[in-house]
Write a protein that holds these residues in place. Structure first.
Motif, PDB file in Angstrom:
ATOM      1  N   LEU A  43       0.845  -1.196   0.000  1.00 37.99           N
ATOM      2  CA  LEU A  43       0.000   0.000   0.000  1.00 37.99           C
ATOM      3  C   LEU A  43       0.878   1.241   0.000  1.00 37.99           C
ATOM      4  O   LEU A  43       2.049   1.211   0.372  1.00 37.99           O
ATOM      5  N   SER A  44       0.314   2.360  -0.424  1.00 34.86           N
ATOM      6  CA  SER A  44       1.044   3.615  -0.332  1.00 34.86           C
ATOM      7  C   SER A  44       1.377   3.880   1.131  1.00 34.86           C
ATOM      8  O   SER A  44       0.496   3.853   1.987  1.00 34.86           O
ATOM      9  N   GLY A  45       2.645   4.141   1.394  1.00 36.70           N
ATOM     10  CA  GLY A  45       3.068   4.407   2.761  1.00 36.70           C
ATOM     11  C   GLY A  45       3.659   3.208   3.462  1.00 36.70           C
ATOM     12  O   GLY A  45       4.246   3.357   4.538  1.00 36.70           O
ATOM     13  N   PRO A 194      -5.749  -2.914 -10.705  1.00 39.27           N
ATOM     14  CA  PRO A 194      -6.740  -1.971 -11.268  1.00 39.27           C
ATOM     15  C   PRO A 194      -7.965  -1.763 -10.391  1.00 39.27           C
ATOM     16  O   PRO A 194      -8.664  -0.754 -10.543  1.00 39.27           O
ATOM     17  N   GLU A 195      -8.258  -2.654  -9.488  1.00 38.21           N
ATOM     18  CA  GLU A 195      -9.479  -2.562  -8.699  1.00 38.21           C
ATOM     19  C   GLU A 195      -9.248  -2.027  -7.288  1.00 38.21           C
ATOM     20  O   GLU A 195     -10.181  -1.603  -6.625  1.00 38.21           O
ATOM     21  N   THR A 196      -8.027  -2.090  -6.814  1.00 38.73           N
ATOM     22  CA  THR A 196      -7.729  -1.632  -5.453  1.00 38.73           C
ATOM     23  C   THR A 196      -6.541  -0.687  -5.479  1.00 38.73           C
ATOM     24  O   THR A 196      -5.997  -0.364  -6.530  1.00 38.73           O
ATOM     25  N   ASP A 197      -6.149  -0.242  -4.304  1.00 36.69           N
ATOM     26  CA  ASP A 197      -4.986   0.635  -4.190  1.00 36.69           C
ATOM     27  C   ASP A 197      -3.694  -0.155  -3.943  1.00 36.69           C
ATOM     28  O   ASP A 197      -2.653   0.413  -3.698  1.00 36.69           O
ATOM     29  N   TYR A 198      -3.803  -1.468  -4.007  1.00 32.76           N
ATOM     30  CA  TYR A 198      -2.631  -2.294  -3.783  1.00 32.76           C
ATOM     31  C   TYR A 198      -1.707  -2.268  -5.005  1.00 32.76           C
ATOM     32  O   TYR A 198      -2.156  -2.093  -6.138  1.00 32.76           O
TER      33      TYR A 198
END
Length: 643
Positions: A43-45, A194-198
């Motif tokens: 994830l971001s962060g 494409p579907e999540t922020d992962y």
């Protein structure tokens, strides 16, 4: 001053084909598999930490621990758990001070400030002279720098690791100075779901720089550098960082993230797809031509000459005609006479079977994608363990042959089979390891690993050889198709081309010729710190080697029997096994034409390890040739009627 002249010289690209690790999906081989069963999503962060591996050089072949040089150290250095193969390869994976957050760019992050004493400066200079490279790892991906192909094509390739530093002229001086790469610009490629922020990491690149950082007042908690500040485009237009005694060096790094279309399952392709596959297919074509030539000769012997011989021998009706026996039938009463040093032959054949089983299963596992490059050291670990467990078949083969030769002391034969080859290998390995230890290299195998190897040998391999020998000796002896005369027959004078030395040396040329092109890539992968992954082609070459060894041995064995020389046992083994001599001679040629080794210890290591490889290759090919000839001789003499 032209600062570009102070940049690191472009790396010499050796043949870009890799260390002996895992297959790739783009050459017909199975898709590689990561060694981790759990896919980590970022994830971001999320905090990412770069791990450091050994310092390596193709000029010395002596790896060193990353912290052998005076680099910035974390508060506590933690070693990653390493498998047997990684330890034998000299890998030393540890944590580092390079940390950053997923998808959070950084500009000129200060790591630490160090002052070089005399020893530290000397170590840096020596490693720069020997062109050592720094190896780092992020999410199990090795760091790489972009480079150009040697053939001049516009496409780029990955080169593993980055140089410790470089040499160049400074401020118009005619004397070359040493400069350290103290600023690293990392680029991390990621593939976003494409579907999540992962997102998952699919690439890890670095561009090293040498920057003589300047500051007014050093603030340990929040250092501010005049040569390095956010959004600066002139960060690299500074003087390079010189290596000298009492010189202060500030280590910094940048991080940038780039979204990539490369999927996680294909992220190793950039590290592997560096070569021209046409060269490998040329190797296959070359080997197939040799096989077709030998197969034609064998077919001619089988279908015409041998068939005619058997038909003529079986048509002999009168006693007078029987007395006129000629050719290979004439020695039927001596052809199965046990050879001199028959016990040693049994030991060599048993060991060869053990090596053959290890080689075959290792290639099968590699073809199935079980030895991927992400599983560092997996290939070496698999080879060691498979050799240990193949002791069962080695002992069985040795005992069966020993009983056929009317041997009685099978326990003594078993001990020799279990100890002869490993003892020679271990003695050479121990001496080489002592030399590596004397150089303070991380490539020296620790005492604990040495003990583990001995434990595997004595506690698993030796008992399995004993069990195999017990089962083999318990079975009924192999019966000869014809009876052996009590008095040995006199062997007539042989033509010069049928002398043992001549025929043995001739017999080894074709098996070596079938593999020598692929051998170049294997040697390059071992000694040039690259990945070898085309196990599909390697497996085809291995099969061609088997066929070539078998056919050349059968052909020369037939000619030998036709000249009424029945001492074929050792001749068959040595005929195919002599290809190992050409392998060792080729390794000498490779050393003087491709390697840049100048140190005596490094040269001893090269030839020591190549001697081990050549000896194992001798046992492998010799055993293949022996069994092929053993089958052939039994087959032809079982096809003829004898009184």
């Amino acid at each position: 001053m032209d600062l570009n002249s102070l940049r690191p010289p472009s790396d010499k690209l050796s043949c870009p084909f890799s260390s002996l690790e895992g297959p790739s999906s783009s050459n017909g081989d199975p898709l590689q598999r990561e060694d981790s069963l759990v896919i980590l999503f970022q994830l971001s962060g999320d905090l990412l930490q770069v791990k450091v591996n050994k310092l390596s050089s193709t000029k010395t072949q002596l790896p060193y621990d990353y912290y052998f040089l005076k680099y910035c150290k974390p508060k506590k250095i933690m070693n990653n758990a390493e498998n047997l193969g990684e330890v034998l390869r000299g890998d030393r994976i540890e944590n580092s001070v390079y940390t950053f957050q997923m998808r959070k760019d950084l500009t000129c992050k200060v790591v630490c400030r160090v002052k070089l004493d005399a020893e530290s400066a000397k170590n840096f200079m020596e490693k720069i002279d020997d062109e050592y490279r720094v190896n780092m790892i992020l999410d199990n991906l090795p760091v790489a720098i972009l480079g150009q192909r040697r053939d001049g094509s516009p496409s780029t390739i990955y080169k593993h690791g980055f140089r410790v530093g470089f040499k160049g002229n400074y401020a118009g001086s005619k004397v070359e100075k040493y400069f350290i790469n103290n600023h690293l610009s990392f680029r991390v490629m990621y593939h976003k779901d494409p579907e999540t922020d992962y997102a998952r990491i699919v690439g890890f690149e670095v561009t090293p720089h040498s920057i003589d950082h300047q500051y007014k007042i050093w603030d340990e908690k929040n250092p501010q550098l005049e040569t390095c500040y956010p959004n600066s485009k002139n960060i690299y237009r500074t003087f390079p960082q010189k290596v000298d005694v009492d010189k202060e060096v500030i280590f910094t790094y940048d991080v940038s993230f780039k979204e990539s279309e490369i999927k996680w399952a294909s992220r190793w392709d950039n590290y592997l797809l560096m070569n021209n596959d046409q060269v490998h297919w040329f190797s296959i074509d070359n080997s197939l031509m040799i096989v077709l030539f030998l197969s034609g000769m064998v077919a001619m012997i089988m279908t015409r000459t041998l068939y005619r011989d058997i038909a003529n021998y079986n048509r002999l009706e009168t006693q007078d005609e029987a007395q006129e026996e000629t050719g290979w039938k004439l020695v039927h009463g001596d052809v199965f006479r046990p050879p001199l040093n028959s016990s040693l032959l049994c030991i060599y054949v048993g060991t060869g079977v053990q090596i053959f089983g290890m080689t075959l299963l290792t290639m099968i596992f590699a073809l199935l994608g079980l030895l991927s490059p992400s599983n560092k050291g997996g290939l070496m670990t698999a080879m060691v363990l498979l050799w240990v467990f193949m002791g069962l078949f080695g002992g069985y083969s040795s005992a069966r042959l020993y009983k056929m030769f009317n041997g009685m002391d099978w326990k003594k034969n078993t001990l020799k089979t279990a100890f002869m080859f490993p003892s020679i290998l271990f003695a050479i390995f121990f001496v080489l390891n002592a030399l590596i230890w004397g150089e303070k290299s991380s490539g020296a195998v620790p005492f604990g690993t040495m003990f583990a190897l001995v434990f595997l040998w004595f506690s698993i391999s030796v008992p399995l050889v004993y069990v195999g020998s017990y089962l083999g000796f318990k079975k009924a002896a192999i019966e000869d198709p014809v009876k052996t005369n009590k008095i040995p027959r006199q062997i007539r004078e042989q033509a010069w081309y049928m002398k043992p030395v001549v025929s043995v040396l001739i017999g080894g040329i074709l098996p070596f010729g079938a593999i020598f092109i692929e051998l170049f890539f294997i040697l390059t992968s071992i000694w040039m710190n690259q990945f070898y992954y085309i196990f599909g082609i390697l497996f085809i070459v291995f099969l061609i080697l088997l066929i070539t060894c078998a056919e050349i041995t059968i052909v020369l064995c037939y000619f030998q029997l036709c000249s009424e020389d029945y001492h074929w046992w050792w001749r068959a083994y040595l005929t195919a096994g002599s290809s190992a001599l050409y392998l060792f001679l080729y390794s000498i040629f490779y050393f003087f034409t491709k390697m840049e080794i100048t140190k005596l210890v490094s040269g001893i290591l090269y030839f020591g390890y190549m001697l081990i490889v050549s000896y194992a290759f001798f046992l492998l090919t010799g055993t293949i040739g022996f069994y092929a000839c053993f089958w052939f001789v039994r087959k032809i003499y079982a096809s003829v009627k004898f009184d």
